[in-house]
Every structure is written in C-alpha cells, then in structure tokens.
Scaffold this motif. Structure first.
Motif, short mmCIF file in Angstrom:
data_model
loop_
_atom_site.label_atom_id
_atom_site.label_comp_id
_atom_site.label_asym_id
_atom_site.label_seq_id
_atom_site.Cartn_x
_atom_site.Cartn_y
_atom_site.Cartn_z
N SER A 199 0.83 -1.20 0.00
CA SER A 199 0.00 0.00 0.00
C SER A 199 0.86 1.26 0.00
CB SER A 199 -0.92 0.02 1.22
OG SER A 199 -0.19 0.33 2.40
N ASP A 200 0.31 2.32 -0.57
CA ASP A 200 1.03 3.59 -0.61
C ASP A 200 1.36 4.09 0.79
OD1 ASP A 200 0.59 3.32 -3.30
OD2 ASP A 200 -0.61 5.14 -3.53
N ASP A 201 0.41 3.94 1.72
CA ASP A 201 0.63 4.40 3.09
C ASP A 201 1.78 3.65 3.75
OD1 ASP A 201 -1.27 6.34 3.01
OD2 ASP A 201 -2.81 5.20 4.07
N ASP A 202 1.82 2.32 3.55
CA ASP A 202 2.88 1.53 4.16
C ASP A 202 4.25 1.93 3.61
OD1 ASP A 202 1.11 0.19 5.72
OD2 ASP A 202 1.51 -1.81 4.91
N VAL A 203 4.35 2.06 2.30
CA VAL A 203 5.64 2.40 1.69
C VAL A 203 6.05 3.82 2.05
CG1 VAL A 203 6.91 2.63 -0.48
CG2 VAL A 203 5.34 0.71 -0.15
N TYR A 204 5.09 4.71 2.18
CA TYR A 204 5.39 6.07 2.64
C TYR A 204 6.05 6.02 4.03
CZ TYR A 204 4.60 10.69 4.67
OH TYR A 204 4.78 11.89 5.31
N LYS A 205 5.46 5.24 4.94
CA LYS A 205 6.00 5.16 6.30
C LYS A 205 7.35 4.45 6.33
CE LYS A 205 1.34 5.12 8.25
NZ LYS A 205 0.26 4.26 8.80
N LEU A 206 7.51 3.41 5.51
CA LEU A 206 8.80 2.71 5.44
C LEU A 206 9.88 3.65 4.90
CD1 LEU A 206 7.58 -0.71 3.98
CD2 LEU A 206 8.43 -0.32 6.30
N THR A 207 9.54 4.43 3.89
CA THR A 207 10.49 5.38 3.31
C THR A 207 10.87 6.46 4.32
OG1 THR A 207 9.49 5.01 1.13
CG2 THR A 207 10.93 6.92 1.36
N LYS A 208 9.88 7.01 4.98
CA LYS A 208 10.10 8.06 5.97
C LYS A 208 11.00 7.57 7.11
CE LYS A 208 7.35 11.40 8.70
NZ LYS A 208 7.81 11.13 10.08
N SER A 209 10.69 6.39 7.64
CA SER A 209 11.49 5.84 8.73
C SER A 209 12.91 5.54 8.28
CB SER A 209 10.85 4.55 9.28
OG SER A 209 9.64 4.84 9.94
N PHE A 210 13.05 5.08 7.04
CA PHE A 210 14.37 4.77 6.50
C PHE A 210 15.26 6.02 6.51
CE2 PHE A 210 17.17 4.79 2.74
CZ PHE A 210 17.98 3.70 3.04
N PHE A 211 14.76 7.12 5.97
CA PHE A 211 15.59 8.32 5.88
C PHE A 211 15.78 8.99 7.24
CE2 PHE A 211 14.50 8.03 1.33
CZ PHE A 211 15.79 8.10 0.82
N GLU A 212 14.77 8.93 8.09
CA GLU A 212 14.92 9.51 9.42
C GLU A 212 15.85 8.69 10.30
OE1 GLU A 212 10.96 10.07 10.92
OE2 GLU A 212 10.60 11.88 9.69
N GLY A 213 16.07 7.44 9.93
CA GLY A 213 16.94 6.56 10.72
C GLY A 213 18.32 6.36 10.14
N LEU A 214 18.72 7.20 9.18
CA LEU A 214 20.01 7.01 8.50
C LEU A 214 21.20 7.03 9.45
CD1 LEU A 214 19.87 8.90 5.07
CD2 LEU A 214 20.07 6.44 5.49
N GLU A 215 21.12 7.83 10.49
CA GLU A 215 22.24 7.90 11.43
C GLU A 215 22.50 6.54 12.07
OE1 GLU A 215 23.68 10.29 15.47
OE2 GLU A 215 21.90 10.96 14.37
N GLY A 216 21.44 5.86 12.47
CA GLY A 216 21.57 4.54 13.07
C GLY A 216 22.08 3.52 12.08
N LEU A 217 21.66 3.61 10.82
CA LEU A 217 22.13 2.68 9.79
C LEU A 217 23.61 2.90 9.53
CD1 LEU A 217 19.18 2.79 7.20
CD2 LEU A 217 19.46 1.31 9.20
N THR A 218 24.06 4.15 9.56
CA THR A 218 25.48 4.46 9.37
C THR A 218 26.31 3.94 10.52
OG1 THR A 218 24.90 6.44 8.10
CG2 THR A 218 27.13 6.34 8.97
N ASN A 219 25.75 3.96 11.72
CA ASN A 219 26.45 3.39 12.87
C ASN A 219 26.63 1.88 12.72
OD1 ASN A 219 26.69 5.87 14.15
ND2 ASN A 219 24.80 5.63 15.32
#
Length: 326
Positions: free
Chosen positions: A274-294
């Motif tokens: 769903s568009d809503d699910d992918v929107y939230k997955l995308t948003k969380s992905f970019f907002e969590g980049l610092e943790g992914l870089t760690n």
C-alpha cells in the motif's frame, strides 16, 4: 426516603454511563492513534545478502528500526543477494530487498537472468555505490585486470549481483568464463579460498569496507587489482549502470587509491504494498540514516538529496509521496 434513594442510584448510574462512554472514546482514539503510526502489513521481511556483507548488516539495523518505530514484525532474510532477492519479490515471499542496479535493470527489462519482465518490483531509493573489489595475493603475479585470464577466480554466488557484474566486466575486457576457472563463492567463502590458496583472485562487490576483506587483510599479503577508468567508460556505453570510482587510500591498508568500477545499490519493495505503508517505510528509512550508518559506514553515502538519482525501476507511489513532501 425511598425517592431520594432512587434518585441517588439514578445519578450514580448516569455518571457510570458517562465515564464508560468517555473511556470508550479514549480507547477508540488510542487505538486509532496507534494504527496511524503502524503499518497495514503485519510483517516486513527484508531480503539482504551474505551474512558478513553490508546488505545484511544494514538490513538488520533497518529491520530493528522498523520493528521499534512502526511496531511491525520486521526481519531480514540472508540470501544469495540481488537475483535471488528479485525472484523472492516476484514470488511474493518478501516485502523489501537490497539489490544492485545492474540486476534490477535486467529485471525490469526482462533480460539477462530474467526470461520476462518482473512487473511487481518498485524502487524506494538509490542507495550507495557498490565497489568492484578484485582481490588477490601478491604472489599470484596478477597486477592488472587482463592478468585474470587463465586464473582460477571466485565470481560471487551464482546469479548474485556480484556474479552479474563480474561476468560483464570480464566480457568487457574480452575474457569469457571459458578463459578462466570459475568458482561461485560468496564473500566469506572466497576470502577463505584465497587464504588457503585454492583460488588466485576473487570479486567481492560491495560497499566499503567489506568485513571479509578486512579480516583477509590480517592473514594474507593481499592486493587489490585496478580497473582502468577508460575501459569502464567504454563498457558503460552498453552497461550504463557502471561508473568509475576509486577505492580510497587506507581502506584496506592500501597506500594509494585503487581505480575500479562501481554500481549503485537500490532499495526495492513489492509494487502491491500500500502507498501508506511504503510512505511510512520510506520516511522511517531516511529519518533513521544515522543509526544505519552506525551499523555500517557504507550507509554514510546514502542521502535524501541523491536518492532519486539513477533509479532504474519505477518509484513506488508511497515513496514518491514522501519525496514530494520534502
């Protein structure tokens, strides 16, 4: 006396009904609020790659982020990487995957490893570059790409993104699998085979640094084989996803930058999410980049600004909605 008692009971009953109604309203609000933060999907499985590779390390951190931030059961699946990941999406066995752009390009065009176009894969973002890291031992006498001819080399797990770009680079240099002895080995297996002398060289295409190469550096007089940037530009006329980049000085103790080929990685999802699910997955992905870089420094090369550059598959409408808001 009796009248007063009845009136008192009525007042208590009315108050109870009002409190119950308020409680119900609050319950509905709470439930509704929680639902808006979560996903329609109960499970988000992320297909990655080999256990020691950046895909799996970053993917594991991303799964933990989704589980904590979105309240969804998110987990990673270790795989043979890009080709297998696309097929898992095609078979609707996973929701999300890390893949290399060369394999994704083949999938949407229905060429190479795919007999037909894969129609249910959409892209969330372009990620970071995967560097083609061709490693050998100094005692093999391999000093250039052309020296690989006649040698026994590991080209990645069969049908992996590593194997696809290894084959394409070899062919671009006029070398076919008939001209070399091929072993289909993943990162860790290739490193072990190099250390034991069972192979002469190996392709390990990934973000940098690669954990298997860092370990190999400690027990092998290893060197990285350069790839001529002009040759890469020539090959890129047909294989447009190839770019010329340098493995930076000191990545593996190398005193000079090593010119090589690179391919952008991509984060993809099933198109039917769903568009809503992918929107939230995308948003969380970019907002969590610092943790992914760690989790792995390769993620430091991911940015919102460059995420839409070099996309080779249709962007999912949910991801596009997030980009449009920025």
């Amino acid at each position: 006396m009796k009248t007063k008692l009845v009136k008192g009971l009525a007042t208590v009953l009315l108050a109870s009904l009002v409190l119950a109604a308020c409680g119900a309203d609050e319950g509905e609000k709470t439930s509704e609020g929680e639902g808006s933060e979560g996903l329609d999907s109960n499970l988000v499985t992320i297909a990655t790659g080999g256990a020691s590779g950046p895909y799996n390390i970053i993917g594991t951190a991303l799964g933990e982020l989704y589980s904590s931030e979105l309240g969804v059961n998110s987990k990673t699946q270790t795989t043979g990487a890009s080709v297998e990941n696309i097929n898992l999406i095609k078979q609707e066995k996973i929701e999300m995957a890390f893949v290399m752009s060369d394999v994704l390009s083949e999938a949407v065009e229905g060429v190479g490893n795919f007999d037909e176009k894969v129609g249910n894969v959409s892209q969330i973002a372009s990620l970071y570059p995967n560097y083609v890291q061709i490693v050998t031992s100094k005692k093999t006498g391999i000093n250039s790409f052309e020296d690989l001819k006649g040698k026994r080399i590991a080209v990645g797990a069969q049908n992996s993104g590593v194997e696809v770009n290894a084959r394409n680079l070899l062919e671009g240099h006029g070398i076919t699998y008939d001209d070399v002895e091929v072993d289909y080995l993943g990162y860790a297996e290739a490193a072990d085979a190099l250390k034991s002398g069972k192979i002469d060289a190996a392709f390990l295409t990934s973000g940098i640094p690669n954990a298997s190469l860092m370990e190999l550096e400690q027990g092998l007089d290893m060197m990285l084989v350069p790839v001529d940037p002009e040759k890469i530009k020539e090959i890129a006329q047909d294989q447009t996803y190839f770019v010329a980049l340098d493995i930076p000085t000191g990545t593996y103790g190398n005193e000079e930058a090593i010119p090589t080929a690179a391919i952008m990685n991509a984060l993809v999802v099933r198109s039917d999410m769903s568009d809503d699910d992918v929107y939230k997955l995308t948003k969380s992905f970019f907002e969590g980049l610092e943790g992914l870089t760690n989790a792995h420094q390769a993620a430091a090369d991911i940015s919102l600004e460059a995420a839409q550059e070099g996309m080779v598959a249709p962007v999912h409408p949910g991801a596009q909605r997030y980009y449009d808001e920025q």
